[in-house]
Write a protein that holds these residues in place. Structure first.
Motif, PDB file in Angstrom:
ATOM      1  N   LYS A   1     -39.355  83.674 -10.669  1.00 21.94           N
ATOM      2  CA  LYS A   1     -38.815  84.254 -11.893  1.00 21.94           C
ATOM      3  C   LYS A   1     -39.637  83.743 -13.064  1.00 21.94           C
ATOM      4  N   ALA A   2     -39.706  84.545 -14.122  1.00 17.00           N
ATOM      5  CA  ALA A   2     -40.466  84.139 -15.302  1.00 17.00           C
ATOM      6  C   ALA A   2     -39.857  84.795 -16.531  1.00 17.00           C
ATOM      7  N   TYR A   3     -38.950  84.073 -17.189  1.00 12.55           N
ATOM      8  CA  TYR A   3     -38.362  84.556 -18.429  1.00 12.55           C
ATOM      9  C   TYR A   3     -39.229  84.195 -19.627  1.00 12.55           C
ATOM     10  N   THR A   4     -40.122  83.231 -19.429  1.00  7.28           N
ATOM     11  CA  THR A   4     -41.085  82.854 -20.464  1.00  7.28           C
ATOM     12  C   THR A   4     -42.472  82.806 -19.841  1.00  7.28           C
ATOM     13  N   PHE A   5     -43.486  82.822 -20.686  1.00 12.01           N
ATOM     14  CA  PHE A   5     -44.849  82.712 -20.177  1.00 12.01           C
ATOM     15  C   PHE A   5     -45.111  81.314 -19.635  1.00 12.01           C
ATOM     16  N   LYS A   6     -44.404  80.323 -20.158  1.00 17.48           N
ATOM     17  CA  LYS A   6     -44.533  78.982 -19.604  1.00 17.48           C
ATOM     18  C   LYS A   6     -44.094  78.971 -18.149  1.00 17.48           C
ATOM     19  N   GLU A   7     -43.009  79.697 -17.836  1.00 18.07           N
ATOM     20  CA  GLU A   7     -42.547  79.800 -16.454  1.00 18.07           C
ATOM     21  C   GLU A   7     -43.525  80.599 -15.601  1.00 18.07           C
ATOM     22  N   ALA A   8     -44.202  81.563 -16.223  1.00 17.51           N
ATOM     23  CA  ALA A   8     -45.210  82.332 -15.488  1.00 17.51           C
ATOM     24  C   ALA A   8     -46.382  81.455 -15.105  1.00 17.51           C
ATOM     25  N   GLY A   9     -46.698  80.472 -15.956  1.00 15.75           N
ATOM     26  CA  GLY A   9     -47.730  79.494 -15.639  1.00 15.75           C
ATOM     27  C   GLY A   9     -49.140  80.034 -15.716  1.00 15.75           C
ATOM     28  N   GLY A  10     -50.080  79.250 -15.201  1.00 20.51           N
ATOM     29  CA  GLY A  10     -51.477  79.664 -15.148  1.00 20.51           C
ATOM     30  C   GLY A  10     -52.033  80.021 -16.510  1.00 20.51           C
ATOM     31  N   GLN A  11     -52.703  81.154 -16.579  1.00 22.27           N
ATOM     32  CA  GLN A  11     -53.357  81.591 -17.814  1.00 22.27           C
ATOM     33  C   GLN A  11     -52.364  81.952 -18.914  1.00 22.27           C
ATOM     34  N   PHE A  12     -51.093  82.099 -18.548  1.00 20.84           N
ATOM     35  CA  PHE A  12     -50.087  82.522 -19.516  1.00 20.84           C
ATOM     36  C   PHE A  12     -49.315  81.357 -20.128  1.00 20.84           C
ATOM     37  N   ALA A  13     -49.487  80.165 -19.600  1.00 12.21           N
ATOM     38  CA  ALA A  13     -48.576  79.045 -19.876  1.00 12.21           C
ATOM     39  C   ALA A  13     -48.414  78.710 -21.351  1.00 12.21           C
ATOM     40  N   ASP A  14     -49.432  78.933 -22.167  1.00 15.81           N
ATOM     41  CA  ASP A  14     -49.383  78.522 -23.571  1.00 15.81           C
ATOM     42  C   ASP A  14     -48.917  79.630 -24.513  1.00 15.81           C
ATOM     43  N   LEU A  15     -48.582  80.797 -23.977  1.00 13.26           N
ATOM     44  CA  LEU A  15     -48.148  81.897 -24.833  1.00 13.26           C
ATOM     45  C   LEU A  15     -46.707  81.679 -25.282  1.00 13.26           C
ATOM     46  N   PRO A  16     -46.359  82.153 -26.481  1.00 17.94           N
ATOM     47  CA  PRO A  16     -45.021  81.903 -27.022  1.00 17.94           C
ATOM     48  C   PRO A  16     -43.935  82.694 -26.315  1.00 17.94           C
ATOM     49  N   GLY A  17     -42.707  82.216 -26.441  1.00 19.86           N
ATOM     50  CA  GLY A  17     -41.576  82.924 -25.861  1.00 19.86           C
ATOM     51  C   GLY A  17     -40.401  81.998 -25.617  1.00 19.86           C
ATOM     52  N   GLU A  18     -39.222  82.589 -25.530  1.00 23.94           N
ATOM     53  CA  GLU A  18     -37.999  81.860 -25.231  1.00 23.94           C
ATOM     54  C   GLU A  18     -37.292  82.558 -24.075  1.00 23.94           C
ATOM     55  N   THR A  19     -36.474  81.817 -23.340  1.00 16.74           N
ATOM     56  CA  THR A  19     -35.815  82.391 -22.169  1.00 16.74           C
ATOM     57  C   THR A  19     -34.907  83.562 -22.528  1.00 16.74           C
ATOM     58  N   HIS A  20     -34.446  83.636 -23.770  1.00 17.17           N
ATOM     59  CA  HIS A  20     -33.539  84.706 -24.172  1.00 17.17           C
ATOM     60  C   HIS A  20     -34.268  85.873 -24.855  1.00 17.17           C
ATOM     61  N   TRP A  21     -35.584  85.797 -24.977  1.00 19.11           N
ATOM     62  CA  TRP A  21     -36.312  86.909 -25.595  1.00 19.11           C
ATOM     63  C   TRP A  21     -36.256  88.125 -24.679  1.00 19.11           C
ATOM     64  N   MET A  22     -35.832  89.246 -25.237  1.00 18.33           N
ATOM     65  CA  MET A  22     -35.918  90.510 -24.516  1.00 18.33           C
ATOM     66  C   MET A  22     -37.378  90.953 -24.433  1.00 18.33           C
ATOM     67  N   SER A  23     -37.638  91.914 -23.559  1.00 25.40           N
ATOM     68  CA  SER A  23     -38.981  92.495 -23.502  1.00 25.40           C
ATOM     69  C   SER A  23     -39.337  93.121 -24.843  1.00 25.40           C
ATOM     70  N   TYR A  24     -38.353  93.650 -25.555  1.00 26.32           N
ATOM     71  CA  TYR A  24     -38.599  94.228 -26.880  1.00 26.32           C
ATOM     72  C   TYR A  24     -39.059  93.156 -27.868  1.00 26.32           C
ATOM     73  N   ARG A  25     -38.536  91.939 -27.713  1.00 21.96           N
ATOM     74  CA  ARG A  25     -38.945  90.853 -28.608  1.00 21.96           C
ATOM     75  C   ARG A  25     -40.375  90.433 -28.314  1.00 21.96           C
ATOM     76  N   TYR A  26     -40.738  90.362 -27.030  1.00 19.07           N
ATOM     77  CA  TYR A  26     -42.123  90.065 -26.683  1.00 19.07           C
ATOM     78  C   TYR A  26     -43.053  91.168 -27.194  1.00 19.07           C
ATOM     79  N   GLN A  27     -42.621  92.414 -27.089  1.00 17.74           N
ATOM     80  CA  GLN A  27     -43.422  93.530 -27.587  1.00 17.74           C
ATOM     81  C   GLN A  27     -43.614  93.440 -29.093  1.00 17.74           C
ATOM     82  N   LEU A  28     -42.550  93.095 -29.802  1.00 15.04           N
ATOM     83  CA  LEU A  28     -42.644  92.964 -31.255  1.00 15.04           C
ATOM     84  C   LEU A  28     -43.615  91.860 -31.634  1.00 15.04           C
TER      85      LEU A  28
END
Length: 405
Positions: A332-359
């Motif tokens: 599971k990956a609700y944040t990019f930190k949870e996704a890990g690897g090349q994505f680990a440093d990207l911003p995000g919170e566990t409660h961000w909707m996909s719309y919030r990431y898009q914004l």
């Protein structure tokens, strides 16, 4: 889950920055609160400035912004307002083309609900407007919000398109959530299940093959037969052939079961040789992988990536299998930190909707900052070509083209 979903709809509200982008929303569409108003609350660089509507009562959702300066205005007033930087267009599909062009021509950045337009003819015109190739051109983004979510990024990172042989994707809306009289079944406004949830499934096929389909092999689309809505499909199943010979199958329904079920996409790969330094030189290790992303569209509510690997060890010369086993894992990956690897440093919170990431991506692009995911012009054009391909195969042909130029 409960706390995450509560926080998604009730996010913390940071102070707005002085250079925050001011948005105008064209039309009092039901999707506007979920797609922009709620995500804007937690973004310090976004303010909802105005909502346009013919019916002021219907535009009452602007109160959810809790900004005293949010106003209900006529469409033309929003486009003419120099204080508005960006336009969000959640109108019916058949109106996207005209109002996106009108917005771009007055220099507004445009966040455009998917599908971007009604057909590939409109897509070619819109995404190749001369205004978009000028210095400091407005940003134009087709709002495939799910592609901005961390679980989608992680899922794609697990797939090598060169090895994909089959992709299957399905989505649904329960029967009680739609009616014959809503815009899903309005042909002049470019309704239909392919134009609705189906466009998510088509995009998944294209992205996981990293190629455009060569042929729509079949498209079985079911439509009402009352003489009024009979050109608008309420469910479909389509099969496509891709350049590597692989098969893509997409299906969706607007008349589904009573219980809402998460959309999903499954990828099957061919057997590939993988390195294993522990094996003798005379043997090789092979892997065949099946991956499924459950909760493909609204990952914040729930999602899971299931990985099923089948391994075998065989003799290089004889081809004889000497060992075979299976491994299953879930991610599971609700944040990019949870996704890990090349994505680990990207911003995000566990409660961000996909719309919030898009914004986040939309604002970053306008501000000249790097973006993780962006749906470019050629991507959106190709998406509409695939939709046209399916509608031609199903019978009625592509949705009608706007007369606006």
């Amino acid at each position: 889950m409960a706390s995450r979903i509560w926080a998604a709809f009730n996010p913390l509200r940071p102070a707005k920055k002085g250079d925050a982008l001011k948005f105008g929303i064209l039309g009092a569409a039901n999707i506007a609160p979920l797609a922009l108003i709620i995500p804007s609350k937690s973004h310090p660089e976004v303010i909802i400035q105005a909502v346009s509507a013919r019916d002021r009562q219907k535009a009452g959702f602007c109160k959810h912004t809790r900004h005293s300066h949010t106003r209900v205005r006529l469409t033309e007033k929003i486009l003419d307002d120099p204080n508005i930087d960006c336009i969000f267009i959640p109108l019916a599909n058949g109106l996207h083309f005209e109002w996106a062009i009108r917005s771009i021509r007055v220099g507004k950045h445009v966040l455009l609900e998917k599908p971007s337009v009604s057909n590939s003819t409109e897509a070619e015109i819109l995404f190749r407007l001369p205004e978009l190739s000028q210095p400091n051109a407005p940003a134009l983004l087709e709002a495939f919000h799910n592609r901005s979510f961390p679980s989608w990024a992680l899922f794609r990172s697990m797939v090598d398109p060169a090895d994909v042989v089959n992709v299957t994707s399905h989505s649904m809306i329960p029967w009680w959530a739609t009616s014959k009289d809503d815009i899903h079944f309005n042909y002049p406004l470019s309704g239909g299940s392919i134009m609705s949830m189906g466009t998510y499934n088509f995009a998944a096929l294209r992205l996981l093959f990293d190629a455009e389909p060569e042929e729509c092999v079949s498209c079985d689309a079911q439509a009402h037969t009352d003489g009024i809505h009979d050109k608008c499909d309420y469910e479909f199943k389509a099969q496509f052939r891709f350049p590597n010979g692989g098969t893509g199958v997409a299906s969706s329904t607007l008349n589904g079961e009573s219980i809402l079920k998460p959309s999903w996409v499954t990828v099957e790969t061919r057997k590939v040789v993988i390195p294993d330094g522990k094996l003798p030189a005379s043997h090789e290790k092979l892997q065949k992988r099946t991956l499924t992303l459950n909760g493909m569209v609204h990952g914040v509510f729930w999602h899971r990536i299931d990985v099923h690997d089948v391994f075998e060890v065989r003799g290089k010369d004889t081809g004889k299998v000497v060992k075979q086993w299976e491994e299953k894992k879930s991610h599971k990956a609700y944040t990019f930190k949870e996704a890990g690897g090349q994505f680990a440093d990207l911003p995000g919170e566990t409660h961000w909707m996909s719309y919030r990431y898009q914004l986040e991506a939309f604002v970053n692009r306008i501000k000249g900052r790097p973006t993780q995911e962006w749906v470019g012009a050629e991507d959106s054009i190709s998406q509409m070509k695939m939709i046209d391909m399916a509608y031609r195969k199903s019978g009625p042909g592509p949705r009608p083209t706007s007369e606006y130029r």
